[in-house]
Write an enzyme that holds these catalytic residues in place. Structure first.
Site, short mmCIF file in Angstrom:
data_model
loop_
_atom_site.label_atom_id
_atom_site.label_comp_id
_atom_site.label_asym_id
_atom_site.label_seq_id
_atom_site.Cartn_x
_atom_site.Cartn_y
_atom_site.Cartn_z
N HIS A 129 -25.39 20.42 37.00
CA HIS A 129 -26.02 19.27 36.34
C HIS A 129 -26.51 18.29 37.40
CE1 HIS A 129 -23.18 20.01 32.65
NE2 HIS A 129 -23.92 21.06 32.98
N HIS A 171 -27.80 25.40 26.31
CA HIS A 171 -26.65 26.29 26.44
C HIS A 171 -26.23 26.91 25.11
CE1 HIS A 171 -25.39 25.34 30.63
NE2 HIS A 171 -26.13 24.28 30.41
N ARG A 196 -26.24 29.88 29.82
CA ARG A 196 -27.55 29.23 29.81
C ARG A 196 -28.51 30.09 29.00
NH1 ARG A 196 -27.58 27.08 36.17
NH2 ARG A 196 -25.48 26.20 36.02
N HIS A 233 -30.63 20.01 35.00
CA HIS A 233 -29.96 20.63 36.14
C HIS A 233 -30.69 20.29 37.43
CE1 HIS A 233 -26.93 23.56 34.26
NE2 HIS A 233 -27.39 22.84 33.26
N ASP A 238 -26.59 14.63 32.01
CA ASP A 238 -25.87 14.94 30.78
C ASP A 238 -26.61 14.38 29.57
OD1 ASP A 238 -23.99 16.11 32.38
OD2 ASP A 238 -22.56 14.46 32.26
N HIS A 295 -22.66 12.70 34.63
CA HIS A 295 -23.85 13.13 35.35
C HIS A 295 -25.09 12.48 34.72
CE1 HIS A 295 -21.30 17.02 35.80
NE2 HIS A 295 -20.99 16.15 36.74
N HIS A 334 -18.48 15.19 34.89
CA HIS A 334 -19.32 15.42 33.71
C HIS A 334 -18.94 14.46 32.57
CE1 HIS A 334 -21.62 17.66 30.75
NE2 HIS A 334 -20.56 17.66 29.96
N HIS A 357 -28.82 19.85 29.17
CA HIS A 357 -28.69 19.10 30.43
C HIS A 357 -29.94 19.20 31.29
CE1 HIS A 357 -24.68 21.28 29.88
NE2 HIS A 357 -24.47 20.06 29.40
ZN ZN Z 1 -22.76 17.25 33.32
CU CU Z 2 -26.49 22.76 31.58
#
Ligand code: ZN
Ligand code: CU
Length: 140
Positions: free
Chosen positions: A50, A105, A128, A35, A68, A65, A58, A33
């Site tokens: 995100h 992740h 993360r 962030h 994403d 997002h 999400h 993602h």
């Molecule tokens: Zn997201």
């Molecule tokens: Cu993330």
């Protein structure tokens, strides 16, 4: 031990291409993602959630997002090589992601289909593992 390089490229009026190689992963899918904050003062924790300028749940590359980017796949050697076409990500203009964070992740992102509250927030992608700040690099 997780590390890598991710290159973002965009010509005006076209989707952003996100090309990278990340090593040191467990084989399989890993949520990926953009962030909100390019802030590594507390490691990857300080990067916020995100990037979500539209205030929606999400999801995936098409909806959800803006940050994403779905999943990247690590092979049996723990190496993920990928090229993502991200039509909602911009490097130009008021929604530019330059200065924001990029995070890989531990777990697979369920793309908002996990059926629980966390799925609609983070995709249940877990810890993360590694992150970086998206910066402009001069072409030489
Ligand atoms: Zn997201
Ligand atoms: Cu993330």
């Amino acid at each position: 031990k997780v590390k890598g390089t991710v290159l973002f490229m965009q010509a005006p009026g076209t989707p952003t291409l996100i090309k990278g190689t990340i090593t040191g992963l467990e084989p399989g899918l890993h949520g990926f993602h953009i962030h909100e904050f390019g802030d590594m003062s507390d490691g990857c924790k300080s990067m916020g959630g995100h990037y979500n300028p539209d205030g929606v749940d999400h999801g995936d590359l098409k909806q959800g997002h803006v940050g994403d980017l779905e999943n990247v796949m690590a092979d049996e050697n723990g190496v993920a090589k990928f090229t993502i076409t991200a039509s909602r990500v911009d490097l130009i203009g008021e929604r530019s992601v330059i200065g924001r964070g990029i995070v890989i992740h531990e777990d697979e992102d369920d793309l908002g289909k996990g059926g629980d509250a966390e799925s609609l927030k983070t995709g249940n992608a877990g810890e993360r593992l590694a992150c970086g700040v998206i910066v402009v690099r001069e072409n030489k």
